[in-house]
Design a protein around this motif. Structure first.
Motif, short mmCIF file in Angstrom:
data_model
loop_
_atom_site.label_atom_id
_atom_site.label_comp_id
_atom_site.label_asym_id
_atom_site.label_seq_id
_atom_site.Cartn_x
_atom_site.Cartn_y
_atom_site.Cartn_z
N HIS A 10 0.78 -1.24 0.00
CA HIS A 10 0.00 0.00 0.00
C HIS A 10 0.81 1.29 0.00
CE1 HIS A 10 -3.62 -2.30 0.57
NE2 HIS A 10 -3.12 -2.91 1.62
N ASP A 11 2.12 1.22 0.28
CA ASP A 11 2.84 2.49 0.41
C ASP A 11 4.28 2.38 -0.06
OD1 ASP A 11 3.33 5.11 0.95
OD2 ASP A 11 3.27 4.93 3.13
N ARG A 12 4.44 2.06 -1.34
CA ARG A 12 5.78 1.96 -1.89
C ARG A 12 6.47 3.32 -1.90
NH1 ARG A 12 7.49 -2.49 -5.60
NH2 ARG A 12 6.49 -4.29 -4.64
N GLU A 13 5.68 4.36 -2.05
CA GLU A 13 6.23 5.71 -2.03
C GLU A 13 6.82 6.02 -0.64
OE1 GLU A 13 4.16 9.82 -2.55
OE2 GLU A 13 3.61 8.52 -4.25
N GLY A 14 6.07 5.65 0.39
CA GLY A 14 6.55 5.83 1.76
C GLY A 14 7.81 5.03 2.01
N ALA A 15 7.86 3.83 1.47
CA ALA A 15 9.04 2.98 1.65
C ALA A 15 10.25 3.62 0.98
CB ALA A 15 8.78 1.59 1.06
N GLN A 16 10.01 4.19 -0.19
CA GLN A 16 11.08 4.86 -0.92
C GLN A 16 11.59 6.07 -0.13
OE1 GLN A 16 12.37 3.87 -4.29
NE2 GLN A 16 13.84 4.93 -3.01
N ARG A 17 10.63 6.82 0.43
CA ARG A 17 10.99 7.99 1.22
C ARG A 17 11.79 7.57 2.46
NH1 ARG A 17 5.90 10.07 0.74
NH2 ARG A 17 5.44 9.23 2.79
N LEU A 18 11.34 6.48 3.09
CA LEU A 18 12.03 6.01 4.30
C LEU A 18 13.46 5.57 3.98
CD1 LEU A 18 12.14 5.27 7.26
CD2 LEU A 18 10.92 3.15 6.75
N ALA A 19 13.62 4.84 2.88
CA ALA A 19 14.97 4.40 2.49
C ALA A 19 15.87 5.63 2.27
CB ALA A 19 14.91 3.56 1.22
N GLY A 20 15.34 6.63 1.61
CA GLY A 20 16.12 7.84 1.35
C GLY A 20 16.46 8.60 2.62
N ALA A 21 15.46 8.70 3.52
CA ALA A 21 15.66 9.44 4.77
C ALA A 21 16.70 8.75 5.65
CB ALA A 21 14.33 9.58 5.51
N LEU A 22 16.67 7.43 5.67
CA LEU A 22 17.66 6.68 6.45
C LEU A 22 19.06 6.95 5.90
CD1 LEU A 22 15.77 3.29 6.77
CD2 LEU A 22 16.63 4.62 8.71
N GLN A 23 19.17 6.86 4.58
CA GLN A 23 20.45 7.07 3.93
C GLN A 23 20.98 8.47 4.19
OE1 GLN A 23 21.43 4.02 2.11
NE2 GLN A 23 23.15 5.11 3.03
N LEU A 24 20.09 9.46 4.06
CA LEU A 24 20.50 10.85 4.27
C LEU A 24 20.94 11.08 5.71
CD1 LEU A 24 20.73 13.77 3.22
CD2 LEU A 24 18.37 14.13 3.97
N ALA A 25 20.14 10.58 6.67
CA ALA A 25 20.47 10.77 8.08
C ALA A 25 21.80 10.11 8.41
CB ALA A 25 19.36 10.22 8.97
N LEU A 26 22.02 8.91 7.85
CA LEU A 26 23.29 8.22 8.12
C LEU A 26 24.47 9.04 7.60
CD1 LEU A 26 22.23 4.57 7.28
CD2 LEU A 26 23.15 5.35 9.47
N THR A 27 24.27 9.72 6.50
CA THR A 27 25.35 10.50 5.91
C THR A 27 25.52 11.84 6.62
OG1 THR A 27 24.65 9.55 3.81
CG2 THR A 27 26.27 11.32 3.71
N ALA A 28 24.39 12.49 6.91
CA ALA A 28 24.45 13.89 7.35
C ALA A 28 24.60 14.05 8.87
CB ALA A 28 23.21 14.64 6.88
N LEU A 29 24.02 13.11 9.63
CA LEU A 29 23.95 13.33 11.09
C LEU A 29 25.21 12.92 11.82
CD1 LEU A 29 20.53 12.36 12.66
CD2 LEU A 29 21.46 14.62 12.22
N ARG A 30 25.67 13.80 12.70
CA ARG A 30 26.74 13.44 13.63
C ARG A 30 26.42 14.09 14.97
NH1 ARG A 30 31.64 16.99 11.11
NH2 ARG A 30 30.40 18.35 9.78
#
Ligand SMILES: [Zn+2]
Ligand SMILES: [Zn+2]
Lengths: 200, 200
Positions: free
Chosen positions: B35-55
């Motif tokens: 039901h929410d492939r778009e949400g899954a895509q957003r979550l994958a991207g947000a995880l990746q971004l946070a892992l890269t950007a957050l310290r």
């Protein structure tokens, strides 16, 4: 000013998960970033992979990486029997009984007018085509015995019978090992009404 | 044979989220894929971004995308006051009071021997260095009034006082608007013991 935007985005994105509100999304994001970056990395990868690899089996509609899933391709299953279930989990439950060797069709939902899910949303024409392939002799409806599952069963029954397909419904009654004392009245009433001749 | 491997991996990966067991991981994976492939895509991207950007901010240890977070860089905050909290959420709670204009240090945890978290795991030497920078005049300990928060406060107090740092603890007592009838006995006992001279 207080929360970095990439953290905000992650918290927001986690809310796409069913049952996850703002508080638990925040808790999850903090946990991942503070204590389990490896898990977060794995999750990002798994989401990406699933989005790329997963589709629906063309025959039974369950999740599959192949166009036709391995069960639908198996020569060990009886293609004359088609069991209709609501979800892949229900299918797995039935498989675990080892009592069924036919094939399946997974609705991926149920008729639920209140949620805006009707026959069109479930694309039941695919089930109809599947059931009328000339090989299927009996469709066994194994939707839940909930109001929605019952409504779905009723709708499917009408639809399939009007095309001359033979339709059955899994039995309901006292659970195996069940004591009458502990069975709810509704189930007991149905078990009475749907009594069967005692085997000799 | 029954569950595609990419779906299995996704279900497994979702279990890195706190409070998510096998059943809800399965429910989440099915929901996302159905039901929410778009949400899954957003979550994958947000995880990746946070892992890269957050310290972690080099000064206050909270999550930050910059080496020094904007609050620590602000000239509007009083650098003589340093408030120690367990988590970024606690810091946000204190900020929302608008009653504090000093700086913070976020422990990102608490001393909890049962969970294997001691002073070394919290890397308290960084707090010590921060508190002894020659500008901080008072450290306000705002850890929770739980057993672990209290133990942490006690440990920090000893550590900081032995270096000549002035240390205080946020007050505990009857909540503002609280009726004695509904306050627990422990809190009431503390409120009695920690009574203060009535303002004239
Ligand atoms: Zn299939
Ligand atoms: Zn900072």
């Amino acid at each position: 000013m207080t929360t970095p935007s990439s953290l905000e985005s992650l918290i927001e994105a986690l809310r796409c998960l069913p049952g996850v509100g703002p508080k638990s999304a925040q808790r999850m994001a903090y946990h991942l970033m503070q204590h389990d970056r490896e898990g977060a990395q794995r999750l990002a990868g798994a989401l990406q992979l699933a989005l790329t690899a997963l589709r629906h089996c063309q025959r039974c509609n369950t999740f599959s990486e192949a166009e036709i899933c391995s069960r639908c391709q198996s020569s060990k299953r009886d293609p004359a029997l088609l069991c209709v279930v609501e979800t892949p989990v229900d299918m797995n439950m039935l498989e675990q009984t080892h009592a069924y060797a036919g094939l399946y069709y997974v609705l991926m939902g149920r008729v639920s007018p209140l949620d805006g899910v009707g026959p069109a949303e479930l694309r039941l024409e695919r089930l109809l085509a599947r059931a009328c392939d000339g090989v299927v002799r009996e469709v066994i409806i194994a939707t839940n015995y909930t109001n929605e599952g019952e409504a779905t069963a009723h709708y499917l029954g009408e639809m399939l019978r009007s095309r001359g397909v033979s339709v059955s419904r899994i039995a309901r009654g006292v659970p195996v090992g069940g004591e009458l004392e502990y069975v709810d009245a509704g189930t007991l009433a149905q078990a009475l009404r749907e009594r069967r001749p005692l085997a000799a």
